[in-house]
Design an enzyme around this catalytic site. Structure first.
Site, PDB file in Angstrom:
ATOM      1  N   SER A 133       0.586  -1.128   0.081  1.00 47.52           N
ATOM      2  CA  SER A 133      -0.030  -0.091   0.110  1.00 47.52           C
ATOM      3  C   SER A 133       0.808   1.419   0.010  1.00 47.52           C
ATOM      4  O   SER A 133       1.789   1.222   1.007  1.00 47.52           O
ATOM      5  CB  SER A 133      -0.974   0.010   1.275  1.00 47.52           C
ATOM      6  OG  SER A 133      -1.687   1.207   1.249  1.00 47.52           O
ATOM      7  N   LYS A 159      -1.039  -0.783  -4.444  1.00 46.95           N
ATOM      8  CA  LYS A 159      -2.092  -0.093  -4.014  1.00 46.95           C
ATOM      9  C   LYS A 159      -1.961   1.298  -3.772  1.00 46.95           C
ATOM     10  O   LYS A 159      -0.950   1.514  -3.049  1.00 46.95           O
ATOM     11  CB  LYS A 159      -2.823  -0.784  -3.099  1.00 46.95           C
ATOM     12  CG  LYS A 159      -3.665  -0.022  -2.089  1.00 46.95           C
ATOM     13  CD  LYS A 159      -4.428  -1.068  -0.951  1.00 46.95           C
ATOM     14  CE  LYS A 159      -4.572  -0.227  -0.097  1.00 46.95           C
ATOM     15  NZ  LYS A 159      -5.541  -1.154   0.979  1.00 46.95           N
ATOM     16  N   LYS A 161      -3.081   5.104  -2.516  1.00 44.87           N
ATOM     17  CA  LYS A 161      -4.211   5.884  -1.631  1.00 44.87           C
ATOM     18  C   LYS A 161      -4.441   6.878  -2.590  1.00 44.87           C
ATOM     19  O   LYS A 161      -3.590   7.418  -3.218  1.00 44.87           O
ATOM     20  CB  LYS A 161      -3.396   6.006  -0.384  1.00 44.87           C
ATOM     21  CG  LYS A 161      -3.143   4.872   0.809  1.00 44.87           C
ATOM     22  CD  LYS A 161      -4.479   4.451   1.093  1.00 44.87           C
ATOM     23  CE  LYS A 161      -4.343   3.586   2.076  1.00 44.87           C
ATOM     24  NZ  LYS A 161      -5.551   3.062   2.793  1.00 44.87           N
ATOM     25  N   ASP A 186      -7.132   2.946  -3.143  1.00 46.04           N
ATOM     26  CA  ASP A 186      -8.132   2.855  -1.998  1.00 46.04           C
ATOM     27  C   ASP A 186      -8.245   4.326  -1.693  1.00 46.04           C
ATOM     28  O   ASP A 186      -7.385   5.115  -1.322  1.00 46.04           O
ATOM     29  CB  ASP A 186      -7.287   2.264  -0.901  1.00 46.04           C
ATOM     30  CG  ASP A 186      -8.090   2.020   0.313  1.00 46.04           C
ATOM     31  OD1 ASP A 186      -7.385   1.282   1.461  1.00 46.04           O
ATOM     32  OD2 ASP A 186      -9.193   2.436   0.225  1.00 46.04           O
ATOM     33  N   GLU A 211     -11.104   0.693  -4.094  1.00 48.55           N
ATOM     34  CA  GLU A 211     -11.378   0.305  -2.597  1.00 48.55           C
ATOM     35  C   GLU A 211     -12.091   1.507  -2.086  1.00 48.55           C
ATOM     36  O   GLU A 211     -11.703   2.685  -2.057  1.00 48.55           O
ATOM     37  CB  GLU A 211     -10.064  -0.072  -2.042  1.00 48.55           C
ATOM     38  CG  GLU A 211     -10.250  -0.828  -0.541  1.00 48.55           C
ATOM     39  CD  GLU A 211      -8.887  -1.157  -0.069  1.00 48.55           C
ATOM     40  OE1 GLU A 211      -7.939  -1.236  -0.878  1.00 48.55           O
ATOM     41  OE2 GLU A 211      -8.814  -1.257   1.108  1.00 48.55           O
ATOM     42  N   ASP A 236     -14.098  -2.233   2.088  1.00 43.71           N
ATOM     43  CA  ASP A 236     -13.180  -2.354   3.145  1.00 43.71           C
ATOM     44  C   ASP A 236     -13.884  -1.990   4.605  1.00 43.71           C
ATOM     45  O   ASP A 236     -14.615  -2.623   5.042  1.00 43.71           O
ATOM     46  CB  ASP A 236     -11.900  -1.633   2.666  1.00 43.71           C
ATOM     47  CG  ASP A 236     -11.048  -1.566   4.317  1.00 43.71           C
ATOM     48  OD1 ASP A 236      -9.732  -1.110   3.986  1.00 43.71           O
ATOM     49  OD2 ASP A 236     -11.307  -1.970   5.418  1.00 43.71           O
ATOM     50  N   LYS A 260     -10.500  -7.845   6.739  1.00 40.88           N
ATOM     51  CA  LYS A 260      -9.646  -7.445   7.908  1.00 40.88           C
ATOM     52  C   LYS A 260     -10.151  -7.872   9.317  1.00 40.88           C
ATOM     53  O   LYS A 260     -11.383  -7.654   9.532  1.00 40.88           O
ATOM     54  CB  LYS A 260      -9.535  -5.779   8.031  1.00 40.88           C
ATOM     55  CG  LYS A 260      -8.574  -5.255   6.925  1.00 40.88           C
ATOM     56  CD  LYS A 260      -8.768  -3.597   7.365  1.00 40.88           C
ATOM     57  CE  LYS A 260      -7.926  -3.199   5.892  1.00 40.88           C
ATOM     58  NZ  LYS A 260      -8.117  -1.618   6.380  1.00 40.88           N
ATOM     59  N   GLY A 288      -4.648  -4.775   5.416  1.00 46.19           N
ATOM     60  CA  GLY A 288      -3.725  -4.561   6.401  1.00 46.19           C
ATOM     61  C   GLY A 288      -3.845  -3.313   7.055  1.00 46.19           C
ATOM     62  O   GLY A 288      -4.565  -2.458   6.819  1.00 46.19           O
TER      63      GLY A 288
HETATM   64  C1  NPQ Z   1      -6.869   0.500   4.345  1.00 43.98           C
HETATM   65  N1  NPQ Z   1      -4.354   0.184   5.329  1.00 43.98           N
HETATM   66  O1  NPQ Z   1      -6.460  -0.598   3.652  1.00 43.98           O
HETATM   67  C2  NPQ Z   1      -5.734   0.668   5.534  1.00 43.98           C
HETATM   68  C3  NPQ Z   1      -5.764   2.205   5.807  1.00 43.98           C
HETATM   69  C4  NPQ Z   1      -4.879   2.385   6.970  1.00 43.98           C
HETATM   70  C5  NPQ Z   1      -2.258  -0.597   4.468  1.00 43.98           C
HETATM   71  O2  NPQ Z   1      -3.805   0.783   3.433  1.00 43.98           O
HETATM   72  C6  NPQ Z   1      -2.421   3.136  11.345  1.00 43.98           C
HETATM   73  C7  NPQ Z   1      -3.237   2.308  11.435  1.00 43.98           C
HETATM   74  C8  NPQ Z   1      -2.363   3.985  10.011  1.00 43.98           C
HETATM   75  C9  NPQ Z   1      -3.887   1.705  10.505  1.00 43.98           C
HETATM   76  C10 NPQ Z   1      -3.109   4.060   7.802  1.00 43.98           C
HETATM   77  C11 NPQ Z   1      -3.619   0.109   4.288  1.00 43.98           C
HETATM   78  C12 NPQ Z   1      -3.180   3.589   8.892  1.00 43.98           C
HETATM   79  C13 NPQ Z   1      -3.831   2.359   9.336  1.00 43.98           C
HETATM   80  C14 NPQ Z   1      -4.176   3.571   7.074  1.00 43.98           C
HETATM   81  C15 NPQ Z   1      -4.654   1.927   8.139  1.00 43.98           C
HETATM   82  O3  NPQ Z   1      -7.664   1.178   4.309  1.00 43.98           O
HETATM   83 MG    MG Z   2      -8.826   0.190   2.774  1.00 43.09          MG
END
Ligand code: NPQ
Ligand code: MG
Length: 365
Positions: A133, A159, A161, A186, A211, A236, A260, A288
């Site tokens: 990510s 991926k 953001k 995402d 996403e 998600d 998740k 994650g």
């Molecule tokens: C998601 N994770 O899929 C989350 C978003 C995310 C890997 O994109 C601290 C703890 C900071 C959890 C930032 C990924 C974070 C977090 C982003 C989760 O939407």
């Molecule tokens: Mg997500």
């Protein structure tokens, strides 16, 4: 088994680089860990809640409070992962808190039984492809360098953001530079249905999925958006349970699901999400939450179930951390290995854990 006592730890682990999403920027992982002590074995759980309620309504201190005040008292006497889940159901919501405690109970149970998470959950592989990510960046040049670096390390899927103002251009420039690599985006719920025409511009780039473009509660909006763009919608934040997954699929709001365990209340429910999606022919992948090696080990085991047919955000430890709480997960030909030992198959380095612990509390059941 009987729980003798439980330790709650708050840890602060610095990130190798700031991680920016549509809901904010993180410089460190500030999380709650749960250690369940029983006469037979100890078990570890990781709470994925962020320090503030920005990804979802839960937040770290609140989760710690719910675990100590409302969940743990329900787990007196003989418990196992299934009975713990049933007892905890009396508390409404607080899924990330439940998931962390339930995970620690499951880990203790499996270590005592000499069974790995993968075997227990139904893993069919001993390694899984790893995706990565990539956060929102301050320039396209920085983004391209970052993606180049991850591809060079062997990541099987990128991926990005996105958010309004950082979406079409970054995708177009990554496609232009790297060709037809497996690529997805995402939005973390940053758009509204009124943005449909804008989001449909993503269809030109052959993405695997988009996403959570819209807010968590907007299933109808996602179903309408799915009629207005060809890129598959993946939810998600909206998928808080197996039932929510079934409803979203039935409503045409999602055609891929990010699984998740923390978001759905635990690993048993995460497997149910997988089962429901598989029954509908909907592919899933392991999301994650910047987990340490504790949560990462469990997610990689889950990602080895048959319905996980897309690379997940099961990156190597060094994508986020210079040093992990456990032995680090490393990329090997673009894959991470499913731990084979009892329970999680990894154990925290207690000296290092003490160094990064910002608060700790022992609780009697
Ligand atoms: C998601 N994770 O899929 C989350 C978003 C995310 C890997 O994109 C601290 C703890 C900071 C959890 C930032 C990924 C974070 C977090 C982003 C989760 O939407
Ligand atoms: Mg997500």
């Amino acid at each position: 088994m009987k729980i003798s006592r439980v330790e709650l730890r708050r840890i602060a682990l610095p990130l190798v680089t700031p991680f920016r999403t549509s809901f904010g920027t993180s410089l460190a992982r500030d999380a709650v860990l749960v250690r369940v002590v029983t006469p037979e074995a100890e078990g570890w759980g990781e709470c994925v809640a962020m320090p503030e309620p920005s990804y979802s309504s839960e937040y770290a201190s609140g989760a710690a409070e719910v675990i100590g005040r409302f969940l743990l008292p329900l787990l007196s006497g003989e418990v196992d992962a299934h009975t713990a889940e049933q007892r905890m159901a009396r508390v409404r919501g607080h899924r990330m808190a439940k998931a962390a405690l339930g995970m620690a109970v499951l880990d203790a149970q499996l270590r005592a039984a000499g069974m790995s998470f993968g075997s227990y959950l139904g893993a069919t592989r001993d390694r899984v492809p790893a995706g990565v990510s990539v956060g929102i960046m301050t320039s396209i040049a920085e983004l391209l360098d970052t993606v180049d670096g991850y591809l060079a390390q062997g990541y099987q899927r990128i991926k990005l953001k996105i958010e309004p103002g950082w979406d079409i251009q970054p995708v177009a420039r990554v496609r232009e530079r790297f060709g037809d690599i497996p690529l997805q985006v995402d939005a973390n719920a940053a758009y509204e249905l009124a943005d449909a025409r804008h989001l449909a511009q993503l269809d030109a780039f052959g993405l695997l999925l988009v996403e959570q473009p819209l807010p968590e509660e907007d299933l109808r909006g996602h179903a309408a958006l799915a009629q207005r763009m060809t890129t598959p919608i993946c939810l998600d934040e909206s998928i808080v349970s197996a039932r929510a997954a079934a409803d979203a699929i039935a409503l045409g709001a999602t055609s891929v699901v990010n699984v998740k365990p923390g978001r759905v209340g635990g690993y048993l429910e995460a497997r149910r999400v997988h089962d429901v999606c598989q029954a509908h022919g909907v592919p899933v992948w392991a999301g994650g939450m910047l987990e340490t090696g504790i949560g990462r080990a469990a997610n990689i085991a889950l990602a080895a179930l048959p319905g996980f047919t897309l690379p997940g955000d099961t990156s190597a430890s060094d994508r986020y951390y210079e040093r992990d709480v456990t032995q680090p997960f490393e990329l090997d030909e673009g894959h991470v290995t499913v731990p084979a030992g009892p329970g999680l198959g990894v154990t925290p380095d207690m000296d290092f854990l003490d160094e990064i612990t910002t608060a700790r509390e022992w609780l009697e059941v």
